[in-house]
Write a protein that holds these residues in place. Structure first.
Motif, PDB file in Angstrom:
ATOM      1  N   SER B  63      55.651  45.433  30.266  1.00 24.81           N
ATOM      2  CA  SER B  63      54.746  46.573  30.477  1.00 24.81           C
ATOM      3  C   SER B  63      55.389  47.907  30.115  1.00 24.81           C
ATOM      4  CB  SER B  63      54.301  46.610  31.937  1.00 24.81           C
ATOM      5  OG  SER B  63      55.399  46.941  32.758  1.00 24.81           O
ATOM      6  N   GLU B  73      49.290  51.263  41.559  1.00 24.78           N
ATOM      7  CA  GLU B  73      48.123  51.101  40.691  1.00 24.78           C
ATOM      8  C   GLU B  73      47.426  49.760  40.964  1.00 24.78           C
ATOM      9  OE1 GLU B  73      48.609  52.442  36.514  1.00 24.78           O
ATOM     10  OE2 GLU B  73      48.144  50.347  36.058  1.00 24.78           O
ATOM     11  N   ARG B  74      48.230  48.707  41.164  1.00 24.65           N
ATOM     12  CA  ARG B  74      47.666  47.364  41.313  1.00 24.65           C
ATOM     13  C   ARG B  74      47.188  47.083  42.733  1.00 24.65           C
ATOM     14  NH1 ARG B  74      45.737  43.384  42.343  1.00 24.65           N
ATOM     15  NH2 ARG B  74      45.911  41.268  41.480  1.00 24.65           N
ATOM     16  N   ASP B 367      49.807  39.185  37.280  1.00 24.74           N
ATOM     17  CA  ASP B 367      48.606  39.849  36.779  1.00 24.74           C
ATOM     18  C   ASP B 367      48.575  39.809  35.249  1.00 24.74           C
ATOM     19  OD1 ASP B 367      46.619  41.626  36.038  1.00 24.74           O
ATOM     20  OD2 ASP B 367      46.897  42.862  37.836  1.00 24.74           O
ATOM     21  N   PRO B 368      47.654  39.052  34.668  1.00 27.00           N
ATOM     22  CA  PRO B 368      47.633  38.937  33.202  1.00 27.00           C
ATOM     23  C   PRO B 368      47.300  40.256  32.505  1.00 27.00           C
ATOM     24  CG  PRO B 368      45.810  37.716  34.198  1.00 27.00           C
ATOM     25  CD  PRO B 368      46.633  38.233  35.314  1.00 27.00           C
ATOM     26  N   ASP B 369      46.639  41.178  33.237  1.00 24.14           N
ATOM     27  CA  ASP B 369      46.331  42.472  32.616  1.00 24.14           C
ATOM     28  C   ASP B 369      47.617  43.227  32.242  1.00 24.14           C
ATOM     29  OD1 ASP B 369      43.706  41.984  32.873  1.00 24.14           O
ATOM     30  OD2 ASP B 369      43.418  43.205  34.686  1.00 24.14           O
ATOM     31  N   TYR B 370      48.644  43.088  33.078  1.00 22.23           N
ATOM     32  CA  TYR B 370      49.917  43.748  32.774  1.00 22.23           C
ATOM     33  C   TYR B 370      50.826  42.852  31.935  1.00 22.23           C
ATOM     34  CZ  TYR B 370      48.708  46.990  36.552  1.00 22.23           C
ATOM     35  OH  TYR B 370      48.087  47.921  37.339  1.00 22.23           O
ATOM     36  N   GLY B 372      50.122  39.785  30.235  1.00 22.28           N
ATOM     37  CA  GLY B 372      49.652  39.016  29.079  1.00 22.28           C
ATOM     38  C   GLY B 372      50.141  37.579  29.144  1.00 22.28           C
ATOM     39  N   THR B 373      50.759  37.106  28.066  1.00 14.67           N
ATOM     40  CA  THR B 373      51.230  35.716  28.027  1.00 14.67           C
ATOM     41  C   THR B 373      52.523  35.534  28.825  1.00 14.67           C
ATOM     42  OG1 THR B 373      52.412  36.215  25.996  1.00 14.67           O
ATOM     43  CG2 THR B 373      50.210  35.246  25.761  1.00 14.67           C
ATOM     44  N   VAL B 375      52.966  36.188  31.918  1.00  9.70           N
ATOM     45  CA  VAL B 375      52.650  36.091  33.343  1.00  9.70           C
ATOM     46  C   VAL B 375      53.484  34.954  33.969  1.00  9.70           C
ATOM     47  CG1 VAL B 375      50.743  34.427  33.123  1.00  9.70           C
ATOM     48  CG2 VAL B 375      50.624  36.226  34.859  1.00  9.70           C
TER      49      VAL B 375
END
Lengths: 153, 409
Positions: B63, B73-74, B367-370, B372-373, B375
């Motif tokens: 990230s 944030e999360r 969290d896949p939003d932060y 991605g692959t 995780v």
């Protein structure tokens, strides 16, 4: 050692009164810890003097170790002296007090010799420290049990 | 070749930077009193810090933001604030202990009271935090901290009964004259010392300072999975050395001076000089890390510019926090409080704060939003959950055990 003193100080502050008489087990616990702490200080100084004899420790380091051992041993002995011994333990309390006084006096004598760099005195001090350590160890073991007179006929 | 050098340097600094005042004092105390019977706790603790440091390092690399930058944030401001308060309190306490530790180490060579040395140490720490480049600070202090390898040499030279030590380690063999409550208290303290919260703050924020990217994940993992366990070996060596020298004398370890005596017994003045150098580097390095961690966590929570990769003028509030916490630590130590006592308290409270520190890392790393692959996989999640359970038990037990045993008395 200091943590025990802090714990004792917290208890005294919270109770905010002159020390009451603890029960026998409680006093024996306090006495055992104080004797153990002073014995630790004596043994540490003994190791330090032994290293000095073999020229394995710098003088400044030895001095710091001895000063800290004297301070910690003295504080432990002083903390116990503020605890009121229960009636059944009065005789042993006197023995404990005498031996702790003897040990802390010896730690002070050692500190004086070390700070003065009086290496000629080290051998005799080591011998006396070993003797006191043995006596403290014997007393510490004895304190884990009630006194003989409390066991009854 | 450059890559290899970078990996080797990272591993060496991870080893040298692993031990701090909490590890020095707690391992020495436990060794003198309980031998290697709590060695398994050190091993479990080291594996735990590896699991969570890898997660926070991966978060930073993927990230390009520090873990706790993402926590608010999360998870929202409330959880973020709870996380900030708990971890900051422990990190501040640790910062005080580390500065005191440097002063105690210098007292050993100068005979000058540590109280008089504290202002000098505080100024040096602040100057490093303000002026020194991040990589120089980390590499120099980490490499000099490797001097503590002298404890492994000392332990070998002391010719311990390896069979007895190994048996204690393998069978978790509590000495008969110690109570289970004291044994459990020291287990929690050792666990807290191994998993101190600042280590993950510093690791993830340091990753951002050093501009890690996805390509750096392998190097980061090598640093963590080789460097930290080898650093843990130093902890075991310290415990083993005090077990050999102080165990038979039935003497407890209450001062930093005593921690160095086994090295003097085994190796004499030169060995002791190397050990003292290690004390100074380990505590000074940890003082810088904890100081920075306080600035990192506050600045990241409030969204301020932070870090040493920008000029101090651009991160003025971050550097103001560093100055204020240094002054605060100086004020606390100037009262004459025993740094060893502060250390003992800090490792126990570290155990209390662990869930609030490590749970958010697990959430963000999932969290896949932060991520991605990148995780968390099953292994990382499985280990993370197991450790959260252990951490929970340690956190709940820490304060009652501290009171019940009178801090292991």
């Amino acid at each position: 050692m200091r943590r025990r003193l802090v714990a004792a100080a917290v208890v005294l502050t919270l109770t905010a009164c002159a020390p009451g008489t603890p029960d026998e087990d409680s006093w024996r616990g306090d006495a055992t810890r104080a004797v153990g702490d002073v014995a630790s200080a004596v043994q540490t100084v003994r190791v330090g003097l032994d290293l000095a004899r073999r020229d394995r420790v710098p003088h400044a380091y030895l001095q710091t170790v001895v000063v800290e051992a004297e301070t910690n041993g003295g504080m432990s002995a002083q903390t116990l002296s503020a605890v009121q011994p229960p009636r059944v333990e009065r005789r042993r309390a006197s023995d404990v007090s005498d031996l702790l006084q003897q040990a802390t006096d010896l730690l002070t004598a050692t500190r004086i010799a070390v700070v003065d760099g009086d290496e000629a005195a080290y051998a005799d001090l080591r011998r006396r420290l070993a003797e006191v350590a043995d006596e403290l160890s014997t007393l510490e073991d004895a304190l884990t049990h009630p006194p003989a007179e409390a066991a009854g006929p | 070749m450059k890559k290899l050098f970078s990996v080797a340097l990272g591993i060496l600094t991870a080893i040298g930077g692993f031990v701090d005042i909490g590890d020095l004092v707690t391992n020495a105390q436990v060794g003198a009193r309980l031998g290697w019977s709590l060695g398994l706790v050190v091993i479990v603790g080291v594996l735990g810090i590896c699991v969570f440091a890898e997660m926070s390092g991966r978060v930073a690399a993927v990230s390009r933001r520090a873990t706790f930058d993402l926590v608010r944030e999360r998870l929202g401001p409330r959880v973020g604030l709870a996380n900030l308060v708990a971890s900051m309190a422990v990190t501040l306490l640790t910062f005080v202990a580390e500065i005191g530790g440097v002063a105690l180490a210098l007292q050993l060579v100068s005979s000058v009271s540590y109280v008089l040395l504290v202002p000098f140490v505080a100024v040096v720490v602040w100057l490093i935090l303000w002026k020194a480049r991040f990589s120089i600070m980390e590499n120099v202090l980490g490499l000099v901290g490797l001097s503590l390898v002298v404890y492994i040499v000392a332990l070998v030279q002391l010719h311990p009964d390896w069979g007895h030590l190994t048996m204690q380690l393998a069978t978790v063999d509590k000495p008969a004259d110690e109570s289970w409550s004291v044994w459990a208290y020291y287990a929690v303290a050792l666990f807290g010392a191994a998993l101190t919260p600042y280590e993950v703050f510093f690791f993830s924020s340091g990753g951002v300072e050093e501009k890690w990217s996805v390509e750096d994940i392998t190097t980061m993992r090598l640093n963590v999975f080789l460097g930290f366990p080898l650093g843990g070996l130093l902890s075991l060596a310290i415990a083993g050395s005090t077990a050999v020298v102080f165990g038979p004398l039935d003497a407890s370890v209450d001062t930093l001076g005593q921690v160095g005596l086994p090295v003097a017994v085994a190796l004499g003045k030169i060995g002791l000089a190397i050990a003292i150098l290690g004390f100074v580097a380990a505590t000074l390095g940890a003082a810088c890390e904890t100081g920075l961690s306080t600035g990192y966590s506050i600045a990241q929570y409030f969204g301020w510019q932070w870090g040493k990769y920008v000029r101090p003028r651009e991160a003025a509030r971050f550097h103001t926090v560093l100055l204020l916490v240094t002054v605060l630590a100086l004020a606390v130590l100037a009262t004459g409080v025993d740094p060893i006592l502060v250390t003992e308290v800090s490792v126990v409270f570290s155990a209390v704060a662990l869930p609030l520190t490590y749970f958010p890392i697990l959430v963000v790393a999932n969290d896949p939003d932060y991520m991605g692959t990148h995780v968390n996989g099953r292994l990382a999640n499985g280990l993370g959950m197991v450790y959260l359970a252990i951490i929970g038990v340690a956190a709940v037990a820490a304060i009652p055990l501290m009171i019940w045993t009178r801090m292991g008395a």
